[in-house]
Design a protein around this motif. Structure first.
Motif, PDB file in Angstrom:
ATOM      1  N   TYR A  69      -5.059  38.081  -1.595  1.00 33.49           N
ATOM      2  CA  TYR A  69      -5.834  37.789  -0.390  1.00 33.49           C
ATOM      3  C   TYR A  69      -5.085  36.889   0.580  1.00 33.49           C
ATOM      4  O   TYR A  69      -5.430  36.815   1.758  1.00 33.49           O
ATOM      5  CB  TYR A  69      -7.183  37.156  -0.766  1.00 33.49           C
ATOM      6  CG  TYR A  69      -8.286  38.171  -0.812  1.00 33.49           C
ATOM      7  CD1 TYR A  69      -9.195  38.295   0.220  1.00 33.49           C
ATOM      8  CD2 TYR A  69      -8.395  39.060  -1.885  1.00 33.49           C
ATOM      9  CE1 TYR A  69     -10.194  39.243   0.197  1.00 33.49           C
ATOM     10  CE2 TYR A  69      -9.384  40.011  -1.924  1.00 33.49           C
ATOM     11  CZ  TYR A  69     -10.284  40.106  -0.882  1.00 33.49           C
ATOM     12  OH  TYR A  69     -11.264  41.065  -0.913  1.00 33.49           O
ATOM     13  N   ALA A  70      -4.065  36.223   0.093  1.00 32.98           N
ATOM     14  CA  ALA A  70      -3.282  35.366   0.978  1.00 32.98           C
ATOM     15  C   ALA A  70      -2.445  36.169   1.966  1.00 32.98           C
ATOM     16  O   ALA A  70      -2.037  35.628   2.993  1.00 32.98           O
ATOM     17  CB  ALA A  70      -2.373  34.449   0.151  1.00 32.98           C
ATOM     18  N   PHE A  71      -2.185  37.459   1.670  1.00 39.66           N
ATOM     19  CA  PHE A  71      -1.294  38.189   2.581  1.00 39.66           C
ATOM     20  C   PHE A  71      -1.718  39.622   2.914  1.00 39.66           C
ATOM     21  O   PHE A  71      -1.202  40.190   3.880  1.00 39.66           O
ATOM     22  CB  PHE A  71       0.130  38.221   2.001  1.00 39.66           C
ATOM     23  CG  PHE A  71       0.313  39.105   0.803  1.00 39.66           C
ATOM     24  CD1 PHE A  71       0.613  40.455   0.955  1.00 39.66           C
ATOM     25  CD2 PHE A  71       0.216  38.597  -0.480  1.00 39.66           C
ATOM     26  CE1 PHE A  71       0.804  41.268  -0.150  1.00 39.66           C
ATOM     27  CE2 PHE A  71       0.400  39.401  -1.592  1.00 39.66           C
ATOM     28  CZ  PHE A  71       0.701  40.753  -1.419  1.00 39.66           C
ATOM     29  N   HIS A  72      -2.644  40.245   2.153  1.00 39.59           N
ATOM     30  CA  HIS A  72      -2.856  41.663   2.453  1.00 39.59           C
ATOM     31  C   HIS A  72      -3.551  41.897   3.796  1.00 39.59           C
ATOM     32  O   HIS A  72      -3.107  42.733   4.584  1.00 39.59           O
ATOM     33  CB  HIS A  72      -3.552  42.387   1.301  1.00 39.59           C
ATOM     34  CG  HIS A  72      -4.991  42.050   1.061  1.00 39.59           C
ATOM     35  ND1 HIS A  72      -5.695  41.143   1.799  1.00 39.59           N
ATOM     36  CD2 HIS A  72      -5.873  42.525   0.142  1.00 39.59           C
ATOM     37  CE1 HIS A  72      -6.932  41.085   1.366  1.00 39.59           C
ATOM     38  NE2 HIS A  72      -7.063  41.907   0.347  1.00 39.59           N
ATOM     39  N   MET A  73      -4.605  41.141   4.116  1.00 37.02           N
ATOM     40  CA  MET A  73      -5.223  41.300   5.430  1.00 37.02           C
ATOM     41  C   MET A  73      -4.344  40.725   6.538  1.00 37.02           C
ATOM     42  O   MET A  73      -4.239  41.336   7.615  1.00 37.02           O
ATOM     43  CB  MET A  73      -6.613  40.672   5.452  1.00 37.02           C
ATOM     44  CG  MET A  73      -7.685  41.505   4.768  1.00 37.02           C
ATOM     45  SD  MET A  73      -7.737  43.252   5.253  1.00 37.02           S
ATOM     46  CE  MET A  73      -8.152  43.144   6.995  1.00 37.02           C
TER      47      MET A  73
END
Length: 374
Positions: A69-73
């Motif tokens: 969640y730190a980078f996918h969006m």
């Protein structure tokens, strides 16, 4: 795709005016790198949602979930910003914004509300176009971001200004849920960063040193997420709430905004460094990631009444759930599914804009002037 010099062909394609995400584009003109990145990002989104019910039972799953969640969006939003650079509020682009973002938002907001009345056993849940439900927040945010694109293209310091807006948002607990504005404002810097990027910036992640460092950095991020779970809320990476709503002092919001932005940007670079540049078996699926994004939510919601997670145990169960999620979202990105659901994700609405199109035709400028506009 020409094979003589991949890096040269990539730069040539980047040099053309960027097209906003969702616009139809001939397959031969698409860049395999971006389609690969979008597909892999949407797989991570689906796998992350599949992990969500398993977080309470496993610190490892919680750490994986936080890392992803730190980078996918942010990765998805940065790419959306990059391909929104050409948005200039011209009539044809406003038309695309309405048909490609606003109308799908209305359709899926209604559809999700009706569906969750059954899946969540909430028959009285009202339909509200002002409160995005589940995955529709991204469409509402994308509409806002893209409408403001001309502003970000003319201000002198767009990224610092966007970060300032996000920092102030984390200090404002009274923003409310209308259009999920808190999330739109906190994710804004990633979209603006995409607007600011140039083709040569994406060439930098091709360097061998970046690719070599990407894996240990991602592994280190997982280790930090695992270690810090008792000390820091992962909600900072969700960008849904203000600092006080997370349980921190209001003044911690601006500090964490900068820290999270820096962390997420580094992880996005690592992710992009590992994305293949050549055409892969899944490259063509990159054109259908919005379908996968919007439709996989019905699968996630649809399994709730059957309590399937009661039968998921241990590492093998987590692995099985991950594989199923990846397969499902992959199928939802295929051309067959896109043909079936195009009416909802990419409605044409030619009848609605026909009169306006006719007026533009009768008053169209000379071909020489049109070239400059296009």
């Amino acid at each position: 795709m020409p094979q003589s010099d991949p890096s040269t062909s990539t730069r040539a394609r980047h040099a053309e005016p960027a097209k906003e995400a969702g616009a139809p584009e001939p397959a031969g003109n698409r860049d395999a790198f971006f389609d690969n990145a979008k597909y892999l990002a949407i797989v991570l989104v689906a796998v992350g949602h599949a992990w969500e019910p398993l977080r309470d039972d496993s610190k490892v799953v919680t750490a994986l979930y936080t890392t992803v969640y730190a980078f996918h969006m942010p990765a998805f939003i940065i790419i959306s910003g990059y391909f929104s650079r050409s948005f200039d509020a011209a009539p044809r682009r406003i038309q695309r914004l309405v048909t490609g973002v606003a109308l799908p938002y209305v359709i899926f907001e209604v559809a999700y509300t009706l569906f969750t009345r059954w899946s969540d056993q909430a028959p009285d849940r009202p339909i509200s176009l002002l409160e995005p439900l589940y995955l529709t927040w991204f469409l509402a945010a994308l509409f806002i971001w893209r409408l403001t694109t001309p502003l970000w293209r003319i201000v002198r310091w767009p990224l610092p200004l966007a970060l300032g807006v996000a920092m102030l948002a984390t200090m404002s607990s009274g923003i409310g849920e209308d259009l999920d504005l808190q999330r739109a404002l906190q994710f804004l810097p990633y979209f603006v960063l995409g607007l600011c990027l140039k083709p040569e910036h994406f060439e930098l992640v091709r360097h061998r040193a970046v690719r070599v460092l990407a894996v240990p950095v991602l592994v280190s991020a997982f280790a930090v997420a695992y270690w810090s779970r008792p000390y820091m809320s992962p909600a900072w990476f969700y960008h849904r709430d203000s600092a006080e709503e997370i349980g921190a002092p209001a003044l911690a919001g601006p500090v964490m905004t900068l820290a999270v932005f820096g962390c997420s940007t580094v992880l996005v670079v690592c992710f992009l460094a590992l994305v293949p540049r050549r055409r892969m078996w899944f490259t063509a699926l990159g054109a259908g990631t919005l379908y996968g994004y919007l439709l996989h939510g019905f699968v996630v919601q649809g399994v709730k009444p059957f309590h399937v997670y009661d039968y998921v145990h241990g590492p093998l169960g987590v692995a099985a759930v991950s594989v199923v999620a990846a397969v499902v979202v992959t199928l939802l990105c295929t051309s067959a599914v896109r043909r079936v659901f195009r009416f909802a994700v990419e409605p044409r609405m030619a009848w609605f804009f026909e009169a306006a199109a006719g007026r533009r035709t009768t008053t169209a400028p000379s071909p020489q002037r049109r070239v400059g506009v296009e």
